[in-house]
Enzyme design. Structure first.
Site, PDB file in Angstrom:
ATOM      1  N   SER A  38       0.827  -1.199   0.000  1.00 23.95           N
ATOM      2  CA  SER A  38       0.000   0.000   0.000  1.00 23.95           C
ATOM      3  C   SER A  38       0.857   1.241   0.000  1.00 23.95           C
ATOM      4  O   SER A  38       2.019   1.231   0.416  1.00 23.95           O
ATOM      5  CB  SER A  38      -0.891   0.012   1.233  1.00 23.95           C
ATOM      6  OG  SER A  38      -0.071   0.166   2.379  1.00 23.95           O
ATOM      7  N   LYS A  39       0.245   2.289  -0.472  1.00 24.45           N
ATOM      8  CA  LYS A  39       0.894   3.585  -0.571  1.00 24.45           C
ATOM      9  C   LYS A  39       1.358   4.084   0.791  1.00 24.45           C
ATOM     10  O   LYS A  39       2.357   4.783   0.887  1.00 24.45           O
ATOM     11  CB  LYS A  39      -0.130   4.573  -1.129  1.00 24.45           C
ATOM     12  CG  LYS A  39       0.389   5.392  -2.271  1.00 24.45           C
ATOM     13  CD  LYS A  39      -0.708   6.268  -2.802  1.00 24.45           C
ATOM     14  CE  LYS A  39      -0.125   7.190  -3.839  1.00 24.45           C
ATOM     15  NZ  LYS A  39      -1.128   7.744  -4.705  1.00 24.45           N
ATOM     16  N   ARG A  40       0.598   3.726   1.823  1.00 23.48           N
ATOM     17  CA  ARG A  40       0.929   4.217   3.157  1.00 23.48           C
ATOM     18  C   ARG A  40       2.333   3.801   3.579  1.00 23.48           C
ATOM     19  O   ARG A  40       2.977   4.484   4.360  1.00 23.48           O
ATOM     20  CB  ARG A  40      -0.084   3.702   4.191  1.00 23.48           C
ATOM     21  CG  ARG A  40      -1.253   4.650   4.397  1.00 23.48           C
ATOM     22  CD  ARG A  40      -2.197   4.135   5.450  1.00 23.48           C
ATOM     23  NE  ARG A  40      -2.726   2.819   5.097  1.00 23.48           N
ATOM     24  CZ  ARG A  40      -2.446   1.700   5.734  1.00 23.48           C
ATOM     25  NH1 ARG A  40      -1.655   1.725   6.779  1.00 23.48           N
ATOM     26  NH2 ARG A  40      -2.965   0.559   5.349  1.00 23.48           N
TER      27      ARG A  40
END
Ligand code: GLU
Length: 476
Positions: free
Chosen positions: A251-253
């Site tokens: 994920s981007k996080r």
């Protein structure tokens, strides 16, 4: 004849997972002397992003992935952009309605929302309640003639097991009761992904569907569609999920997921391709660095793993530094120069090449040449605190003051002459050369570490180096 396709939806940036899908299709096609097709799946009009197709094409080009057929080089299976053949999908849906494999559904979004709510309240998984599945032919005809908005749904058989084989995962079974009566044509007249995907894979004579695991739940729907049309389905291979270091879904996080981000941060295409190739597949337990040719030679779908593949950023950095070392400084200039220009530094190519040569062994990304080596292009405005107390002692200040005029007196400013001055000074004062080298490095670069001091001073030049030492003496 192997025919595979990469079928992205142009919804924005290119995810590293998409790069892997594109790469595996490419490798598989090249390995088998087959055909690699690019197909743009743009029938979800709500998710279209302007410029996404151009971005996709340039990203593929950057990565070295080529297509034998696609919107830019159509073969005989076109159009390669789904929005250009909506008539074809509608005709196919009509064919399924005629053979009662599909049916028109007039349910409004309000009604569907109510059904969903009551199912959720009752704790059952939300599914279409098949309200319109058994309308009489007459009723259907009247409502369509009256212009009532409707969709076309697949009549999913009840109480059947849907089986197919996946090259990566083996035999797979889905109970048809878990499968919704899928929408095939939306009320806007556009096909859904499922219908367009199956019609195209059939018409384009795709032999192997290689795509991410997130599409596995769609596959039984596709298998049902192949059955409904009486077509032979292609072979399927679903690639393992990409995971963060903590094994959650990538994920981007937790870091960058767009290929463009890696490109912008100074990763070389061959490094990213090499890295991505090994996310779920590895031809050898001992080696990790492969050229595209080697990847093509070694690539086999039956060696793709089922388990999720961890996206290990440290490994990518390591690979990138390996590739940076392998490239010639002249090659790297092509990547480094634009970054330098972007920063507004005005320097000659010879100068940049000299910096590249000094930094090549240490850089993990192309950006490092500019970020970590910024002192080659501008004076340090601050000095690393950690090293100040260590290297800039009162003694060191005295020594710098004494050595500076000796530097100034040098006629030739070179690695050897500089080394000569430092060594002679160290010897006559009975200190180690390091007692001079470290304070000078801090004075000239602002940093405690970097390439060899004499090489570095040679590149930065006499005037600039001595000026910087002078400034440091003031700051001391
Ligand atoms: N359009 C789908 C995507 O965006 C294609 C999935 C498939 O390969 O079937 O990934």
């Amino acid at each position: 004849m192997v025919r595979v396709r990469f079928a992205p939806s142009p919804t924005g940036f290119v995810h590293v997972g998409s790069l892997r899908t594109a790469l595996y299709n490419y490798l598989f096609a090249r390995h088998h002397g087959g055909v690699n097709v690019l197909r743009i799946e743009d029938t979800d009009r709500t998710r279209l992003v302007e410029g996404a197709v151009e971005n996709l094409l340039s990203t593929m080009k950057w990565a070295g992935i080529t297509f034998d057929e696609g919107p830019q080089n159509p073969g005989k299976y076109g159009p390669y952009v789904q929005s250009e053949k909506t008539e074809v999908y509608r005709a196919h849906a009509a064919q399924l309605v005629a053979s009662e494999k599909a049916y028109p559904c007039f349910c409004t979004t309000e009604r569907l929302a109510l059904v969903r709510e009551s199912q959720q309240a009752a704790g059952i998984p939300p599914m279409y309640d098949r309200h319109c599945r058994n309308l009489s032919k007459e009723e259907v005809a009247t409502r369509i003639a009256a212009g009532e908005p409707h969709v076309i749904r697949l009549r999913v058989p009840i109480g059947e097991l849907i089986r197919f084989n996946d090259i990566v995962r083996g035999d797979i079974e889905f109970d048809s009761k878990t499968i919704d009566d899928q929408v095939l044509i939306k009320s806007d007249g556009y096909p859904t992904y499922h219908l367009a995907n199956v019609v195209d894979d059939h018409q384009m004579e795709i032999t192997h569907v290689i795509r991410g695991e997130e599409w596995l739940p769609s596959t039984p729907k596709h298998v049902l569609l192949y059955q409904a049309f009486g077509w032979e389905p292609p072979k399927f291979a679903h690639l393992p999920l990409l995971l963060n270091a903590d094994r959650s879904k990538l994920s981007k996080r937790q870091g960058d997921v767009a290929v463009e981000d890696y490109k912008d941060k100074g990763y070389l295409p061959e490094a990213l391709v090499n890295f991505v190739a090994l996310l779920g597949w590895n031809p050898s337990a001992f080696e990790e660095i492969f050229t595209m040719e080697e990847l093509i030679k070694g690539f086999e779908l039956d060696r793709v793993n089922k388990g999720g593949a961890v996206f290990n950023k440290e490994k990518l950095d390591w690979m990138n530094s390996e590739y940076i070392r392998k490239r010639s400084p002249e090659d790297l200039l092509v990547y480094v120069k634009p970054l330098i220009e972007k920063k507004g530094y005005i320097v000659s190519d010879e100068y940049i090449l000299a910096v590249i040569k000094l930094m090549q062994e240490r850089a993990r990304t192309i950006n490092d040449f500019v970020e970590f080596a910024s002192y080659f292009f501008e004076r340090p405005t601050e000095y690393d605190e950690k090293y100040k107390s260590k290297h800039w002692t009162p003694d060191a200040k005295e020594r710098l003051r004494e050595v500076l005029p000796e530097f100034g007196a040098l006629n030739t400013w070179s690695h050897d002459s500089l080394e000569g001055v430092i060594r002679a000074y160290a010897e006559k004062s009975g200190i180690s050369a390091g007692k001079l080298i470290h304070p000078i490095r801090l004075a000239v670069t602002g940093r405690g570490m970097g390439p060899g001091l004499f090489e570095l001073l040679e590149v930065i030049g006499k005037e600039e180096s001595t000026t910087r030492i002078g400034h440091a003496l003031e700051a001391l």
